[in-house]
Design an enzyme around this catalytic site. Structure first.
Site, short mmCIF file in Angstrom:
data_model
loop_
_atom_site.label_atom_id
_atom_site.label_comp_id
_atom_site.label_asym_id
_atom_site.label_seq_id
_atom_site.Cartn_x
_atom_site.Cartn_y
_atom_site.Cartn_z
N HIS A 57 40.88 36.25 38.26
CA HIS A 57 39.67 36.50 37.46
C HIS A 57 39.63 37.96 37.02
O HIS A 57 39.45 38.27 35.84
CB HIS A 57 38.45 36.14 38.31
CG HIS A 57 37.13 36.46 37.68
ND1 HIS A 57 36.24 35.48 37.28
CD2 HIS A 57 36.53 37.65 37.37
CE1 HIS A 57 35.16 36.06 36.76
NE2 HIS A 57 35.32 37.38 36.81
N GLU A 58 39.79 38.87 37.99
CA GLU A 58 39.73 40.29 37.66
C GLU A 58 40.93 40.73 36.83
O GLU A 58 40.82 41.60 35.95
CB GLU A 58 39.64 41.12 38.94
CG GLU A 58 38.44 40.80 39.82
CD GLU A 58 37.11 41.03 39.12
OE1 GLU A 58 37.08 41.71 38.08
OE2 GLU A 58 36.08 40.52 39.59
N HIS A 61 40.24 40.01 33.19
CA HIS A 61 39.41 41.06 32.60
C HIS A 61 40.27 42.27 32.23
O HIS A 61 40.19 42.81 31.13
CB HIS A 61 38.33 41.52 33.58
CG HIS A 61 37.17 40.59 33.73
ND1 HIS A 61 36.48 40.07 32.65
CD2 HIS A 61 36.56 40.09 34.83
CE1 HIS A 61 35.50 39.30 33.09
NE2 HIS A 61 35.53 39.29 34.42
#
Length: 269
Positions: A57-58, A61
């Protein structure tokens, strides 16, 4: 302007590889029923897979921000998938795992620090914010694939339940992340399209958005409505409440190994 990380900045961290190794071993332990405590094996599998998904997820980003114009991303270590490099390791990893243990909620974690002033274009800013929850969505689709593809013949029951519980976490994380609440990705998606005045008024509340969401989920009516929505999504993906219930029961191994009725004795539709 270069938007590519150097080879060292993009090298996968041994910490992430260790997490993947733990996940692989725990999958084997659940599948073969090797562990003396099936629940502990399910716990290791779900927690390690959950942390892996948080790392991805990170990373999503960070990678999107890099291509959007923030060339400082690589130097900060965000492209190594190492959770210890995040701005707030406590918010990004520890608290989400604690929330899973406490209530089976896939609460989104903290964030990588992105230098937004380096990025031009509202669509780029929105895409950077959307990249994280989209990763959770993809993870959920992969985890639930055996269910909606009707490919569960021969799959051990405990592994089925573990997958179902992990899917519940990914679906809840996706939905919660997409809420238009300051501090969450959903607000980050719409923020570039708001007026400067509105953004300034909302900014002071951003640090408390995650806590506010968690607080609202403790309200019984809100909690029931939210999980009814989650269950509806899971049902469309072929996962029943029976699957997620026993997945969570196995996950809580410290409560003792539950006596699970045989799956073949039920009509799950």
């Amino acid at each position: 302007m270069a938007t590519q990380a150097t080879r060292g900045e993009g090298r996968v961290s041994p910490v992430f590889l260790a997490l993947v190794a733990i996940m692989a071993v725990s999958i084997w332990a659940v599948w073969t029923d090797y562990s003396a405590s099936p629940g502990f094996a399910v716990f290791l599998f779900v927690v390690s897979a959950w942390i892996v998904s948080l790392c991805l997820h990170e990373y999503a980003h960070a990678r999107t921000a890099l291509h959007g114009g923030d060339i400082t991303i690589g130097a900060k270590g965000y492209l190594t998938l190492n959770p210890l490099k995040y701005t707030h390791a406590l918010l990004s990893i520890v608290l989400p795992v604690v929330f899973v243990i406490m209530g089976g909620i896939g609460l989104p974690g903290g964030a990588v620090f992105i230098e937004r002033h380096r990025i031009r274009g509202r669509w780029k800013h929105s895409l950077i914010s959307a990249a994280g929850p989209l990763t959770n969505l993809v993870f959920a689709v992969v985890v639930t694939a055996p269910f909606w593809l009707h490919a569960l013949d021969g799959v051990p029951d405990n592994f089925r339940y573990a997958l179902a519980f992990l899917a519940l976490l990914e679906v809840t994380a996706t939905i919660l992340n997409l809420l238009p609440v300051p501090g969450l990705d959903g607000y980050g998606i719409i923020e570039p399209w708001l007026s400067p005045k509105v953004r300034r008024q909302v900014e002071p509340f951003a640090p408390f958005g995650l806590l506010a969401v968690f607080g609202f989920l403790w309200i019984p009516e809100v909690n029931h409505a939210f999980f009814d929505m989650v269950d509806a999504v899971l049902r469309t993906l072929g996962i029943t409440e029976w699957d997620t219930y026993w997945g969570q029961e196995l996950f809580r191994f410290w409560q003792g190994t539950p006596e699970i009725p045989p799956l073949n004795a039920l009509d799950l539709g």
